[in-house]
Design a protein around this motif. Sequence first.
Motif, PDB file in Angstrom:
ATOM      1  N   GLU A 364       1.111  -1.288   0.103  1.00  0.00           N
ATOM      2  CA  GLU A 364      -0.111   0.385  -0.156  1.00  0.00           C
ATOM      3  C   GLU A 364       0.826   1.040   0.525  1.00  0.00           C
ATOM      4  OE1 GLU A 364      -2.817  -0.320   3.086  1.00  0.00           O
ATOM      5  OE2 GLU A 364      -3.990  -2.086   2.839  1.00  0.00           O
ATOM      6  N   PRO A 368       3.829   1.434  -4.441  1.00  0.00           N
ATOM      7  CA  PRO A 368       3.245   2.899  -5.434  1.00  0.00           C
ATOM      8  C   PRO A 368       4.306   4.173  -4.730  1.00  0.00           C
ATOM      9  CG  PRO A 368       1.424   2.477  -4.023  1.00  0.00           C
ATOM     10  CD  PRO A 368       2.839   1.369  -3.712  1.00  0.00           C
ATOM     11  N   LYS A 371       7.322   3.631  -7.466  1.00  0.00           N
ATOM     12  CA  LYS A 371       6.737   3.458  -8.643  1.00  0.00           C
ATOM     13  C   LYS A 371       7.230   5.111  -9.196  1.00  0.00           C
ATOM     14  CE  LYS A 371       4.228  -0.475  -9.255  1.00  0.00           C
ATOM     15  NZ  LYS A 371       2.802  -1.429  -9.811  1.00  0.00           N
ATOM     16  N   ARG A 372       6.518   5.720  -7.631  1.00  0.00           N
ATOM     17  CA  ARG A 372       7.131   7.179  -8.397  1.00  0.00           C
ATOM     18  C   ARG A 372       8.542   8.278  -8.499  1.00  0.00           C
ATOM     19  NH1 ARG A 372       2.309   7.334  -5.254  1.00  0.00           N
ATOM     20  NH2 ARG A 372       3.856   8.058  -3.664  1.00  0.00           N
TER      21      ARG A 372
END
Length: 530
Positions: A364, A368, A371-372
């Motif tokens: 969670e 993410p 990936k950024r």
Amino acid sequence: MKKLYLLSLLLLIVIGCKKEAPKTKPVTVKKTVPAIILTDERTVEIDTGAIGRYKSETLKQFYLASENKTVWGNLKKRTYVLSQFEKAEALGLEPEDYKFSQLKKFEQRISSLSDTDLATYDILLTYNFEKYLNHLYKGKLDPKKLYGNWDLEEKTFDVNTVLVKAFNRNKLDSIVENIQPKAETYKELLKSLEIIKDFPDDKDIPSIEGVVKLNLKDTSNALIAIKKRLLFWKDMSGKDSLTQIYDQKTFEAVKRFQERHGLEPDGVIGAGTIKALNYSKEHRRQQIIVNLERWRWFSTEFAENYFIINIANYSLNVVENKDTTLVRNIAVGTNKRKTPVLTSKLRTVVFNPTWTVPPTILKEDVVPAMKRNRNYLAKKNITIYDSSGNIVEPSAWNENKPNRYRYVQSPGYNNSLGLMKIMFPNHYSVYLHDTNHRNIFGRNNRSLSSGCVRVENPLELAQHILDDEGTWPQDRIDTIIASKKTTSVKITKNYALYQWYWTAWSKKNQLLFRADIYDLDADLYSKLRD
């Protein structure tokens, strides 16, 4: 000679059989119920089929102890049981759960009952009184069937032995008190049920709406309803003109109200204070009842030394020989990632812990973020390892298969676990620990973690529990911390851990409530009344 040969052959056969014989399993012996001493008053035989309809082994065993005869011929004993059902509400229970109305009708025509009806009445009295005693000892509901993250020691109760012994000694009146929790907090909670019962009806007091924030000397139409609530709960005394002005008297009353509800007692009327003010008398009564049920789920006796955590109160107390020796503010899991309720024993203090990113946070939060920005983990001093233990550079990280890796944060002041953690056996991989966000303990709402319990000033806590024999002075701990090496230390003194959940209690006749941060109260009350 022939006789001697035959005797030797027989012995060989016997020995041979013993070697080949299968091992017998130990026989489980059922605990026998003491025989029931019957009075000389009217007794009748009970059809075993009538007992069997209840599908209760304890009921069957109870009547075997009376040779399947009725036992409640004594008026005093019957009256006591019925009186307990009648006042069950004072203990947070529901009289009709124990067929009180039906039993009362039987009692009113006791002298004219047929043998069959008398037997039915007798069975109903026994079955419901045993149910009542079980509910008082270990609760009406089973928390393990309600929640996936409650892990409490199972409470066993030999209800027949307890009941029959008291029955035979004419001491039924002592059972109910003896089987309930002995903790003073439980007794005060029972008293709070009496206290709230004496409050008048509050249905005419309107809900407080349209308020964002009110400070001293502000003016608002909502202040009339606010003052009515404060007067109702006795946080404000005397008569009030019920003006729309936030005056000093109301300000002091608001602070008293906030303190009772675990809110920051700053006198500022914000969302948290408004929410607490809008709770009705009936809602608070139900809250008390569900907390009584929780108390019955918990351990009957406390260990000599223990940590007791109230998740809803964000508090940790260390109790040794019945004396509270240390109190700490804590932060607990969010509603989405709840801190589990459990009972355990403290085992190890780990200084300079590493932190391995758990699956939920990986999925969670970390994936993410990675990936950024591929440098996300490097900035947090987290190293990526493959299945062979080799370091993986962020640029080589496969974002489509993040579970192939292990993510480990190095020890240090900014480690997610801080400088220390305390380990204890549990099924949820949780522990007590320091944090790298040390400013959170000044906040009122501390439902912030991913399930573990974060502790304020944890190194003092570690020194307190390790230094039982004067071998762990603070400078020894400081030296270990300065080394930045992960060091595990066994806790030699026995400490139990009670990580529990209460949203209501009382102290010195004052009702105390906390926000139901995991939204458990209303649902539990509903199930208790099903």
